[in-house]
Design a protein around this motif. Structure first.
Motif, PDB file in Angstrom:
ATOM      1  N   LYS A 144      15.799 -66.364   2.497  1.00  0.00           N
ATOM      2  CA  LYS A 144      16.024 -65.485   3.664  1.00  0.00           C
ATOM      3  C   LYS A 144      16.588 -66.237   4.853  1.00  0.00           C
ATOM      4  O   LYS A 144      17.125 -65.635   5.765  1.00  0.00           O
ATOM      5  CB  LYS A 144      14.690 -64.900   4.136  1.00  0.00           C
TER       6      LYS A 144
ATOM      7  N   SER B 274      15.534 -53.439   5.282  1.00  0.00           N
ATOM      8  CA  SER B 274      14.924 -54.569   4.570  1.00  0.00           C
ATOM      9  C   SER B 274      14.586 -54.170   3.141  1.00  0.00           C
ATOM     10  O   SER B 274      14.569 -52.967   2.797  1.00  0.00           O
ATOM     11  CB  SER B 274      13.628 -54.986   5.279  1.00  0.00           C
ATOM     12  N   GLY B 275      14.275 -55.183   2.344  1.00  0.00           N
ATOM     13  CA  GLY B 275      13.877 -54.935   0.957  1.00  0.00           C
ATOM     14  C   GLY B 275      12.565 -54.165   0.897  1.00  0.00           C
ATOM     15  O   GLY B 275      12.394 -53.264   0.065  1.00  0.00           O
ATOM     16  N   THR B 276      11.649 -54.503   1.788  1.00  0.00           N
ATOM     17  CA  THR B 276      10.359 -53.812   1.814  1.00  0.00           C
ATOM     18  C   THR B 276      10.566 -52.329   2.115  1.00  0.00           C
ATOM     19  O   THR B 276       9.975 -51.459   1.460  1.00  0.00           O
ATOM     20  CB  THR B 276       9.445 -54.451   2.891  1.00  0.00           C
TER      21      THR B 276
ATOM     22  N   HIS C 282       6.221 -58.193  -5.800  1.00  0.00           N
ATOM     23  CA  HIS C 282       6.323 -58.154  -4.335  1.00  0.00           C
ATOM     24  C   HIS C 282       5.696 -56.863  -3.799  1.00  0.00           C
ATOM     25  O   HIS C 282       4.975 -56.857  -2.809  1.00  0.00           O
ATOM     26  CB  HIS C 282       7.783 -58.272  -3.900  1.00  0.00           C
TER      27      HIS C 282
ATOM     28  N   GLU D 264       3.628 -56.358  -0.237  1.00  0.00           N
ATOM     29  CA  GLU D 264       3.753 -55.114   0.538  1.00  0.00           C
ATOM     30  C   GLU D 264       2.404 -54.393   0.603  1.00  0.00           C
ATOM     31  O   GLU D 264       2.281 -53.306   1.177  1.00  0.00           O
ATOM     32  CB  GLU D 264       4.867 -54.245  -0.061  1.00  0.00           C
TER      33      GLU D 264
ATOM     34  N   GLU E 118      10.580 -55.882 -11.493  1.00  0.00           N
ATOM     35  CA  GLU E 118      11.183 -56.798 -10.503  1.00  0.00           C
ATOM     36  C   GLU E 118      12.033 -57.831 -11.243  1.00  0.00           C
ATOM     37  O   GLU E 118      11.564 -58.432 -12.210  1.00  0.00           O
ATOM     38  CB  GLU E 118      10.050 -57.493  -9.731  1.00  0.00           C
TER      39      GLU E 118
ATOM     40  N   ASN F 263      10.132 -62.956  -8.128  1.00  0.00           N
ATOM     41  CA  ASN F 263       9.898 -63.970  -7.103  1.00  0.00           C
ATOM     42  C   ASN F 263       8.684 -64.844  -7.429  1.00  0.00           C
ATOM     43  O   ASN F 263       8.816 -66.030  -7.745  1.00  0.00           O
ATOM     44  CB  ASN F 263       9.754 -63.258  -5.746  1.00  0.00           C
TER      45      ASN F 263
ATOM     46  N   ASP G 136      12.848 -53.386  -8.422  1.00  0.00           N
ATOM     47  CA  ASP G 136      12.985 -54.228  -7.225  1.00  0.00           C
ATOM     48  C   ASP G 136      13.921 -55.371  -7.629  1.00  0.00           C
ATOM     49  O   ASP G 136      13.508 -56.355  -8.223  1.00  0.00           O
ATOM     50  CB  ASP G 136      11.604 -54.741  -6.803  1.00  0.00           C
TER      51      ASP G 136
ATOM     52  N   ALA H  15      15.658 -57.330  -5.571  1.00  0.00           N
ATOM     53  CA  ALA H  15      15.991 -58.081  -4.353  1.00  0.00           C
ATOM     54  C   ALA H  15      17.030 -59.166  -4.681  1.00  0.00           C
ATOM     55  O   ALA H  15      17.984 -59.380  -3.930  1.00  0.00           O
ATOM     56  CB  ALA H  15      14.730 -58.707  -3.757  1.00  0.00           C
ATOM     57  N   ARG H  16      16.838 -59.820  -5.833  1.00  0.00           N
ATOM     58  CA  ARG H  16      17.757 -60.898  -6.248  1.00  0.00           C
ATOM     59  C   ARG H  16      18.424 -60.564  -7.583  1.00  0.00           C
ATOM     60  O   ARG H  16      18.572 -61.431  -8.443  1.00  0.00           O
ATOM     61  CB  ARG H  16      16.998 -62.226  -6.321  1.00  0.00           C
TER      62      ARG H  16
ATOM     63  N   CYS I 289      18.889 -56.930  -2.092  1.00  0.00           N
ATOM     64  CA  CYS I 289      18.989 -57.442  -0.727  1.00  0.00           C
ATOM     65  C   CYS I 289      20.356 -58.083  -0.492  1.00  0.00           C
ATOM     66  O   CYS I 289      20.844 -58.844  -1.336  1.00  0.00           O
ATOM     67  CB  CYS I 289      17.897 -58.476  -0.457  1.00  0.00           C
TER      68      CYS I 289
ATOM     69  N   LYS J 134      18.946 -62.856   1.970  1.00  0.00           N
ATOM     70  CA  LYS J 134      18.561 -63.812   0.922  1.00  0.00           C
ATOM     71  C   LYS J 134      19.816 -64.550   0.428  1.00  0.00           C
ATOM     72  O   LYS J 134      20.671 -64.884   1.255  1.00  0.00           O
ATOM     73  CB  LYS J 134      17.787 -63.125  -0.203  1.00  0.00           C
TER      74      LYS J 134
ATOM     75  N   SER K  33      19.344 -54.201   3.107  1.00  0.00           N
ATOM     76  CA  SER K  33      19.162 -54.009   1.675  1.00  0.00           C
ATOM     77  C   SER K  33      19.753 -52.663   1.291  1.00  0.00           C
ATOM     78  O   SER K  33      19.918 -51.790   2.146  1.00  0.00           O
ATOM     79  CB  SER K  33      17.670 -54.025   1.327  1.00  0.00           C
TER      80      SER K  33
HETATM   81  C1  LIG Z   1      11.190 -59.531  -4.959  1.00  0.00           C
HETATM   82  C2  LIG Z   1      11.218 -59.141  -3.522  1.00  0.00           C
HETATM   83  N1  LIG Z   1      11.240 -57.838  -3.211  1.00  0.00           N
HETATM   84  C3  LIG Z   1      11.266 -57.427  -1.938  1.00  0.00           C
HETATM   85  C4  LIG Z   1      11.287 -58.319  -0.904  1.00  0.00           C
HETATM   86  C5  LIG Z   1      11.264 -57.808   0.513  1.00  0.00           C
HETATM   87  O1  LIG Z   1      12.444 -58.056   1.188  1.00  0.00           O
HETATM   88  P1  LIG Z   1      12.451 -58.071   2.810  1.00  0.00           P
HETATM   89  O2  LIG Z   1      11.936 -59.409   3.202  1.00  0.00           O
HETATM   90  O3  LIG Z   1      13.890 -57.862   3.148  1.00  0.00           O
HETATM   91  O4  LIG Z   1      11.573 -56.978   3.268  1.00  0.00           O
HETATM   92  C6  LIG Z   1      11.243 -59.691  -1.169  1.00  0.00           C
HETATM   93  C7  LIG Z   1      11.233 -60.658  -0.070  1.00  0.00           C
HETATM   94  O5  LIG Z   1      11.153 -61.829  -0.227  1.00  0.00           O
HETATM   95  C8  LIG Z   1      11.200 -60.115  -2.521  1.00  0.00           C
HETATM   96  O6  LIG Z   1      11.132 -61.402  -2.852  1.00  0.00           O
END
Ligand SMILES: Cc1ncc(COP(=O)(O)O)c(C=O)c1O
Length: 344
Positions: A11, A60-62, A86, A91, A137, A141, A170, A172-173, A198, A201, A209
């Protein structure tokens, strides 16, 4: 080499010069009713990249994950997911508080639930708190930046489908996963009803995101985004940076993966460290003989930043703003700390 080698998270990667220029020269919407052509272009590109009908730009991802949970469920539903995901771990209570759902965290190994556990939970909760959503996911992560096998994702999808439940990925990556495996993002996205990824990142955009799914889902998601104050009024510059991220930053994730491999290799040569497999841009290690916080502080004094997840487990995230010299320096400084020179 950078003055500070910041491995705390991907990030922290800074936007590129091209992103800054795009932000300064982008086309704006009216900031009240119309999000404008730049946001629309980004949403179109994200939808095409994931093979979904539509996409929504969120902060954001969240936020993207929680909008997905809300849109796919109704209060009282059960959401099945792994206990290190995550959505479940970081969350926290957002699903229960914002959407009134019960989150059912199944035990997992490096981010993967046992398929038989997923089957069992559907069979057991069939009456009453029926699961209506499963979250996956990729990359995972806290599973070590793990590349999740496509076969696993397909199995989860088919169990969910057999029980009339939806799947949210999810991702994100997800571009890290795609670059590493050679499997198109669309193929991963096809294992789910919705996917989020996202732009920040590894792709280096400053913010943002994308939540992608069918038109009806995105229409509902958009209304909920507004209700929770997530409609970004003058978001064109952020979207402009996101467009550059998607168009120019995907292929270079390979460099991050190569640096992570180099870092893991360096760490494996150190005594007193357990090094987890590194599939993509993360390296997780556990210090056996020293206190994790002390190690983080000692490394910080030596210009190397990392993130302690607890119980001596540290995450090193590789991104565009750490290079191979930073990697070698991290290994060298860690060696000194482990030898007791500077752990206090
Ligand atoms: C797998 C995963 N999902 C969601 C998120 C949330 O992203 P954000 O930090 O933009 O809310 C993260 C953040 O590190 C993540 O690693």
């Amino acid at each position: 080499m950078h003055e500070i080698a910041d491995f705390r998270s991907d990030k922290v990667a800074r936007p590129t010069r091209e992103m800054m220029e795009a932000m300064a020269s982008c086309e704006w919407g009216d900031g009240l009713y119309d999000e404008g052509p730049t946001v629309r272009e980004l949403e179109g590109l994200a939808a095409r990249a994931t093979g979904k009908e539509a996409a929504l730009f969120v902060a954001s991802g969240t936020m993207a994950n929680q909008i997905a949970v809300h849109t796919h469920t109704k209060p009282g539903d059960t959401v099945v997911l792994d206990d290190t995901s995550h959505i479940f771990w970081t969350e926290g209570g957002t699903g229960p508080t914002l959407s009134g759902v019960q989150t059912f965290g199944l035990p997992s190994k490096r981010g993967l639930m046992r398929i038989e556990d997923v089957r069992r939970v559907f069979a057991r909760l069939d009456v009453g708190a029926r699961p209506t959503l499963v979250c996956t996911e990729n990359t995972h992560n806290f599973g070590g930046g793990r590349l999740v096998p496509i076969g696993y994702l397909r199995e989860i999808r088919s169990i969910a489908k057999a029980h009339d439940a939806r799947v949210h990925l999810d991702g994100a990556r997800i571009f890290n996963a795609s670059v590493r495996s050679g499997i198109p993002v669309k193929t991963y996205a096809a294992t789910s009803d919705s996917i989020m990824f996202c732009l920040s990142k590894g792709l280096c955009a400053p913010v943002g995101s994308m939540l992608c799914g069918d038109r009806e889902f995105i229409g509902q998601a958009k209304r909920f985004r507004e209700r929770i104050g997530g409609l970004l009024k003058q978001s064109a510059p952020l979207a402009a940076a996101g467009l550059v991220a998607l168009k120019t930053m995907v292929a270079r994730l390979r460099d991050d993966h190569a640096n992570a491999t180099r870092l893991a290799k360096g760490f494996r040569a150190l005594r007193g460290l357990d090094v987890e497999p590194s599939d993509t841009n993360m390296v997780f290690v556990t210090v056996r003989t020293l206190d994790g916080d002390c190690v983080v502080n000692a490394l910080e004094k030596r210009g190397v930043l990392t993130y302690h997840l607890g119980a001596g487990r540290l995450r090193f995230a590789v991104h565009r703003d750490v290079d191979s010299e930073d990697v070698d320096r991290a290994v060298g400084e860690f060696r000194k700390v482990l030898r007791g020179r500077g752990a206090r």
